[in-house]
Design an enzyme around this catalytic site. Structure first.
Site, PDB file in Angstrom:
ATOM      1  CD  GLU A 215      62.569  55.667  47.606  1.00 48.31           C
ATOM      2  OE1 GLU A 215      62.516  54.438  47.751  1.00 48.31           O
ATOM      3  OE2 GLU A 215      61.610  56.419  47.844  1.00 48.31           O
ATOM      4  CG  ASP A 360      57.441  58.160  56.703  1.00 44.77           C
ATOM      5  OD1 ASP A 360      58.443  58.851  56.424  1.00 44.77           O
ATOM      6  OD2 ASP A 360      56.934  57.360  55.901  1.00 44.77           O
ATOM      7  CD  GLU A 464      50.433  59.381  48.604  1.00 43.27           C
ATOM      8  OE1 GLU A 464      51.639  59.622  48.527  1.00 43.27           O
ATOM      9  OE2 GLU A 464      49.991  58.257  48.944  1.00 43.27           O
ATOM     10  CD  GLU A 483      53.964  53.320  54.147  1.00 46.25           C
ATOM     11  OE1 GLU A 483      55.141  53.514  53.821  1.00 46.25           O
ATOM     12  OE2 GLU A 483      53.048  53.135  53.307  1.00 46.25           O
TER      13      GLU A 483
END
Length: 577
Positions: A215, A360, A464, A483
């Protein structure tokens, strides 16, 4: 005959239950692997909900209803959210674009009228400034705005185990840093300059904060690098954005943060980094030895750009070593990777292989690293991974937009045998159509994007988790994930044709956090020899002295004068241009 009566009764009961679900939520029955989504959107079912709460969801009144409900129960005099400040009135929600069959998106290769594009650009701009201005007014210098209490929020120091908050918030004005390049994309040079000066004057990473390496990398390091590159670009595609007396301070901050993240790569049996690090003291003594594939394998873009900007191979090397370590752990049978691994033993803790959470951006950065750096091994890995994904994750008909059978879907499988592990997809998977565009697989990108967009259209956002077997959400919230937006942008770059992102001589790519970096010749050049570092060289990497938790002095952490190196690169770039 009794058993026949029982069977008929059960069938009637299921049909009745399915009808009730359909009437209430629009959820039809599923008889196996069939998962068609109706592209004809209607607000009727949402209106039923609105009638129950006494509000019309299309008018924005339901927001006021919820706010009033909050006041009634809590007796607070202040507004529930920052949206009710005097300077911002209610506006019609975007769902009105779907009313009366006016859904421009639902047409294959659809066309946007200029008026509609201008209106939607204005909406996007308004949404950004609504968030940014309220953050600056109510939250800065804290990390983010808590919209419920309309005040700033930083790490949860009273509850270190609250990783949902503490992984992201590091007490370093995260939102201000994260929005730097966005201000330039929106053409607001003056506010960009003001924000850059605020970052230089107020931000320090010398904090007793334990943050997730992934992050901190994608949000903070990536934004600092992006803003620095755009600020010092000799071509100035975003206008005259040069800042007088700027002395590479953003690059210095980026370097300082990256050095504080380096302890995560030390003392691991595989070279795969620890998931978290304390910015002052290094890896916490009680940290776990497990990390997700995406978290450990999605550092190469930011670390690689930093290395090539300052001429220090350390950062790219540790990130690339982690990628190779993960790649070498893939299944010999399927070529797939799992989603959680033990960094000491290399054993897979999570054996699920998919395109969503935990996986991902690993695939995303294999291709984007190749685009930026031109390293053939990155594309070789991506090509092999893409083939494994299509062989073992893809379900549905062979051709995307024609033929018999269900439309294509990428499912979650066991990494070792390719068997389906569950029947849900998550919102993070919606990045994949954009990646397919970058790989030139546009037809499959169009088809998969349409699938995710149909779900978005049905609920007003991507749940989600969505269960394709039940045709219903498994997890009923939407944490503003971008996304699907990025995939939409990469498929349909016609929304803002005059933006410098599209018209400049340079081409740009987005990091996984949406930060803008140019595809630049500088990033395809290295100021070091391959193989310059070996495993033993990690002992000489500047790092945190974890034995006594004292920070190595700044003058020892900087291996070379950044300004001189960077100016040489600028001169070289000018010569190339």
């Amino acid at each position: 005959m009794q058993w026949r009566s029982i069977v008929v009764g059960l069938l009637l009961l299921r049909l009745a239950f399915s009808f009730i679900l359909w009437l209430t939520f629009g959820l039809g029955p599923s008889w196996g692997f069939n998962f068609p989504i109706n592209f004809n959107f209607s607000l009727h079912k949402i209106e039923l909900f609105g009638e129950k709460v006494g509000a019309d969801p299309r008018s924005g009144a339901w927001l006021r209803h919820l706010a009033g409900h909050h006041h009634h129960h809590h007796g607070q005099g202040h507004p529930r959210t920052c949206s009710q400040t005097e300077e911002h009135g209610y506006k019609k929600p975007y769902l009105r674009f779907f009313e009366d069959g006016g859904d421009e998106y639902a047409k294959k290769y659809s066309f946007f009228p200029e008026k509609l594009k201008a209106e939607m650009r204005g909406m996007a701009r308004d949404m950004f400034y609504f968030g940014y201005e309220n953050y600056m007014k109510y939250a800065f210098p804290e990390d983010e705005l808590n919209p419920i209490d309309c005040q700033g929020r930083g790490p949860d120091v009273l509850n270190p185990s609250n990783i949902n908050i503490n992984d992201v918030l590091g007490n370093y004005s995260l939102t201000l840093i994260d929005t730097l390049d966005t201000l330039l994309v929106l053409g607001n040079v003056s506010e960009f300059h003001r924000a850059v000066k605020l970052v230089i004057d107020t931000v320090s990473f010398d904090k007793d904060s334990t943050v997730q390496v992934f992050e901190a990398n994608i949000r903070i390091l990536g934004s600092l690098i992006s803003a620095h590159i755009l600020l010092t670009d000799s071509k100035q595609p975003f206008g005259n954005v040069g800042l007088e007396d700027y002395d590479n301070e953003l690059l210095h901050l980026a370097h300082d943060l990256a050095v504080r993240l380096l302890p995560a790569f030390e003392n691991t049996g595989t070279g795969i980094p620890y998931p978290r690090v304390n910015l002052k003291s290094g890896v916490p003594p009680d940290t776990i030895n497990e990390t997700c594939t995406a978290g450990a394998g999605s550092l190469l873009v930011e670390f690689g750009i930093l290395s090539r900007l300052i001429g220090d191979s350390t950062f790219e090397w540790v990130a690339r070593r982690a990628v190779k370590a993960l790649w070498n752990l893939r299944s010999n049978e399927t070529g797939l990777l799992g989603n959680v691994v033990n960094i000491q033993t290399g054993q897979w803790v999570g054996k699920q292989s998919g395109l969503g959470a935990g996986m991902d951006s690993f695939y995303e950065y294999l291709l984007k690293s190749y685009i930026l750096f031109g390293e053939k091994e990155d594309y070789k890995m991506f090509k092999a991974a893409y083939e494994s994904i299509h062989n073992h994750l893809r379900r549905g008909r062979e051709a995307c937009n024609e033929g018999e059978g269900d439309p294509p879907l990428y499912v979650n499988v066991n990494m070792f045998n390719g068997q389906i592990m569950n029947t849900w997809i998550d919102s993070l998977q919606a990045f994949f159509p954009g990646l397919q565009v970058l790989n030139g697989d546009v037809e499959n990108a169009i088809c998969l994007h349409a699938f995710y967009y149909a779900i978005w259209k049905r609920f007003g956002a991507l749940p989600e988790r969505y269960n394709w077997q039940l045709q219903a959400p498994d997890v009923l919230f939407y944490p503003l994930r971008p996304e699907l937006v990025e995939s939409t942008y990469l498929l349909y770059q016609l929304f803002d044709e005059d933006n410098p992102l599209h018209k400049s001589e340079s081409k740009y790519i987005f990091t996984t956090e949406g930060h803008v970096v140019p595809i630049d010749k500088r990033f395809r050049e290295k100021q070091w020899n391959d193989g310059e570092l070996s495993d033993q060289d990690m002992t000489n990497v500047p790092h945190t002295n974890t034995s006594n938790c004292d920070r190595i002095p700044d003058e020892r952490r900087y291996a070379l004068p950044l300004k001189s190196v960077y100016m040489r690169q600028i001169d070289h770039m000018v010569g190339l241009s």
